[in-house]
Write a protein that holds these residues in place. Sequence first.
Motif, PDB file in Angstrom:
ATOM      1  N   TRP A 185     -19.595   3.297  29.993  1.00 19.48           N
ATOM      2  CA  TRP A 185     -19.738   3.459  28.640  1.00 19.48           C
ATOM      3  C   TRP A 185     -18.774   3.372  27.676  1.00 19.48           C
ATOM      4  O   TRP A 185     -17.496   3.465  28.081  1.00 19.48           O
ATOM      5  N   ARG A 186     -18.969   2.606  26.613  1.00 15.89           N
ATOM      6  CA  ARG A 186     -18.081   2.398  25.555  1.00 15.89           C
ATOM      7  C   ARG A 186     -18.277   3.569  24.531  1.00 15.89           C
ATOM      8  O   ARG A 186     -19.353   3.587  23.968  1.00 15.89           O
ATOM      9  N   TYR A 187     -17.240   4.172  23.762  1.00 17.99           N
ATOM     10  CA  TYR A 187     -17.478   5.141  23.091  1.00 17.99           C
ATOM     11  C   TYR A 187     -16.990   4.713  21.694  1.00 17.99           C
ATOM     12  O   TYR A 187     -15.891   4.090  21.367  1.00 17.99           O
ATOM     13  N   GLU A 188     -17.724   4.864  20.477  1.00 17.28           N
ATOM     14  CA  GLU A 188     -17.447   4.452  19.182  1.00 17.28           C
ATOM     15  C   GLU A 188     -17.726   5.384  18.001  1.00 17.28           C
ATOM     16  O   GLU A 188     -18.489   6.374  18.176  1.00 17.28           O
ATOM     17  N   GLY A 227     -17.551   1.855  14.195  1.00 16.92           N
ATOM     18  CA  GLY A 227     -17.481   0.745  15.112  1.00 16.92           C
ATOM     19  C   GLY A 227     -16.251   0.919  16.065  1.00 16.92           C
ATOM     20  O   GLY A 227     -15.842   0.009  16.978  1.00 16.92           O
ATOM     21  N   THR A 252     -21.269   7.233  18.672  1.00 15.96           N
ATOM     22  CA  THR A 252     -22.102   5.988  19.524  1.00 15.96           C
ATOM     23  C   THR A 252     -21.461   5.792  20.757  1.00 15.96           C
ATOM     24  O   THR A 252     -20.406   5.696  21.071  1.00 15.96           O
ATOM     25  N   VAL A 289     -22.204   3.228  24.038  1.00  9.50           N
ATOM     26  CA  VAL A 289     -22.700   1.849  24.335  1.00  9.50           C
ATOM     27  C   VAL A 289     -22.648   1.775  26.104  1.00  9.50           C
ATOM     28  O   VAL A 289     -22.011   1.692  26.526  1.00  9.50           O
ATOM     29  N   LEU A 319     -22.919  -0.099  29.199  1.00  6.44           N
ATOM     30  CA  LEU A 319     -22.222  -1.663  29.614  1.00  6.44           C
ATOM     31  C   LEU A 319     -22.735  -1.701  30.987  1.00  6.44           C
ATOM     32  O   LEU A 319     -22.536  -1.161  32.015  1.00  6.44           O
ATOM     33  N   VAL A 341     -23.860  -5.742  27.209  1.00  2.00           N
ATOM     34  CA  VAL A 341     -24.467  -4.553  26.515  1.00  2.00           C
ATOM     35  C   VAL A 341     -25.934  -4.160  26.960  1.00  2.00           C
ATOM     36  O   VAL A 341     -26.551  -5.086  26.481  1.00  2.00           O
ATOM     37  N   TYR A 401     -27.485  -1.028  26.010  1.00  2.00           N
ATOM     38  CA  TYR A 401     -28.124  -0.517  24.620  1.00  2.00           C
ATOM     39  C   TYR A 401     -26.819   0.182  24.262  1.00  2.00           C
ATOM     40  O   TYR A 401     -26.055   0.698  24.786  1.00  2.00           O
ATOM     41  N   ALA A 402     -27.192   0.537  22.783  1.00  2.00           N
ATOM     42  CA  ALA A 402     -26.303   1.540  22.220  1.00  2.00           C
ATOM     43  C   ALA A 402     -26.993   2.815  21.710  1.00  2.00           C
ATOM     44  O   ALA A 402     -28.246   2.599  21.170  1.00  2.00           O
ATOM     45  N   SER A 433     -26.863   6.498  19.248  1.00  2.00           N
ATOM     46  CA  SER A 433     -26.172   7.668  18.491  1.00  2.00           C
ATOM     47  C   SER A 433     -26.196   8.925  19.308  1.00  2.00           C
ATOM     48  O   SER A 433     -27.138   9.244  20.084  1.00  2.00           O
TER      49      SER A 433
END
Length: 66
Positions: A5-8, A12, A48, A50, A52, A57, A59-60, A62
């Motif tokens: 997971w990428r956290y934003e 962004g 958000t 994301v 991976l 990617v 999906y992303a 909320s």
Amino acid sequence: MVWTWRYEKADGTVVTPDGGQEEFAGQGDAETWIGESWKQLVEDGVDTAVLLDDDRVVYAMSLHEA
């Protein structure tokens, strides 16, 4: 394949929350983990997540309730 997971933040900006797990064996493991952890991630300032698959990617989404 490595699932992460990428956290934003909403703008962004990538965030590294406390306790964010790094890698998962499969998509199901990653999705189970986010389902159990999203409230804490929001408290840590994540807006958000994301998903991976390696660098792709998937999906992303909320983390805020509608």
